[in-house]
Scaffold this motif. Structure first.
Motif, mmCIF file in Angstrom:
data_model
loop_
_atom_site.group_PDB
_atom_site.id
_atom_site.type_symbol
_atom_site.label_atom_id
_atom_site.label_comp_id
_atom_site.label_asym_id
_atom_site.label_seq_id
_atom_site.Cartn_x
_atom_site.Cartn_y
_atom_site.Cartn_z
ATOM 1 N N GLY A 249 -2.177 -2.980 -6.487
ATOM 2 C CA GLY A 249 -3.604 -2.700 -6.634
ATOM 3 C C GLY A 249 -4.047 -1.430 -5.939
ATOM 4 N N SER A 250 -3.406 -1.107 -4.827
ATOM 5 C CA SER A 250 -3.870 0.033 -4.029
ATOM 6 C C SER A 250 -3.014 1.284 -4.193
ATOM 7 N N ARG A 251 -1.710 1.121 -4.371
ATOM 8 C CA ARG A 251 -0.799 2.266 -4.445
ATOM 9 C C ARG A 251 0.309 1.993 -5.459
ATOM 10 N N PRO A 252 -0.019 1.782 -6.718
ATOM 11 C CA PRO A 252 0.999 1.387 -7.706
ATOM 12 C C PRO A 252 2.132 2.392 -7.859
ATOM 13 N N GLY A 253 1.874 3.651 -7.621
ATOM 14 C CA GLY A 253 2.914 4.667 -7.749
ATOM 15 C C GLY A 253 4.078 4.455 -6.801
ATOM 16 N N LEU A 254 3.801 3.843 -5.635
ATOM 17 C CA LEU A 254 4.873 3.590 -4.672
ATOM 18 C C LEU A 254 5.933 2.648 -5.231
#
Length: 192
Positions: free
Chosen positions: A31-36
């Motif tokens: 939800g907050s940092r999907p790219g990680l």
């Protein structure tokens, strides 16, 4: 080696020590940092099969993010440790623990970064002493932050961990320590 970053948990689960403890931290990151998590696979290798019913806690996670594999023989398990980018420890969510799973010692021997979902106590002290990261398994935000910090800044490839701490877990070092302890115990006079 490959297109995906593989973090592995190797072992079995029982009681409140359960892979579902990963679900909320992963959802927080999605939800907050999907790219990680775009190229990350967390493999759970052991005797656990997720439920296929409607109450599956892993439902809704992207395919390939959390993968379950059957248990393997010990020698193959050691090879899988050495091939992972990082190794994951999941313990019971309790306030403090004296538990130090032997798997952590095997992880240290594999020379891979260790990520611990562990409470305060023995496991956390050892994981942090060798250079790993740890967060309380009952605090999903803390686990998500730990995973994010690792994924953003993994250590460089190569032999990982504090070498003095790693050496202290070698068979020779532990055998010498046990011999010293036995010698002290035998030398203590008993009152009678």
């Amino acid at each position: 080696p490959g297109p995906r970053r593989v973090i592995r948990y190797l072992g079995n689960f029982y009681g409140r020590r359960h892979p579902s403890l990963l679900v909320e931290p992963l959802r927080i990151l999605l939800g907050s940092r999907p790219g990680l998590l775009a190229d990350v696979t967390i493999e759970v290798v052991g005797g656990y099969q997720p439920p296929t019913s409607s109450d599956n806690p892993f439902a809704g996670l992207p395919p390939g993010l959390l993968v379950f594999r059957p248990a393997v023989p010990h020698k193959q398990c050691l090879a899988l440790m050495a091939q992972a980018e990082a190794l994951l420890v999941i313990e019971f969510p309790v306030p403090r623990s004296v538990w130090l799973p032997s798997k952590i010692v095997e992880y240290i021997g594999a020379g891979r970064p260790i990520l611990g979902m562990v409470p305060e106590g023995a496991s956390r002290r050892v994981i942090e002493a060798v250079g790993g990261r740890a967060a309380d398994p009952g605090d999903a935000q803390a686990v998500a932050a730990m995973l994010a910090a690792y994924l953003e800044s993994p250590p460089p490839p190569g032999l990982w961990g504090d070498q003095a701490v790693r050496a202290s877990f070698r068979v020779e070092a532990l055998a010498a320590q046990l011999a010293r302890e036995v010698k002290l115990a035998v030398a203590v006079p008993t009152s009678g």
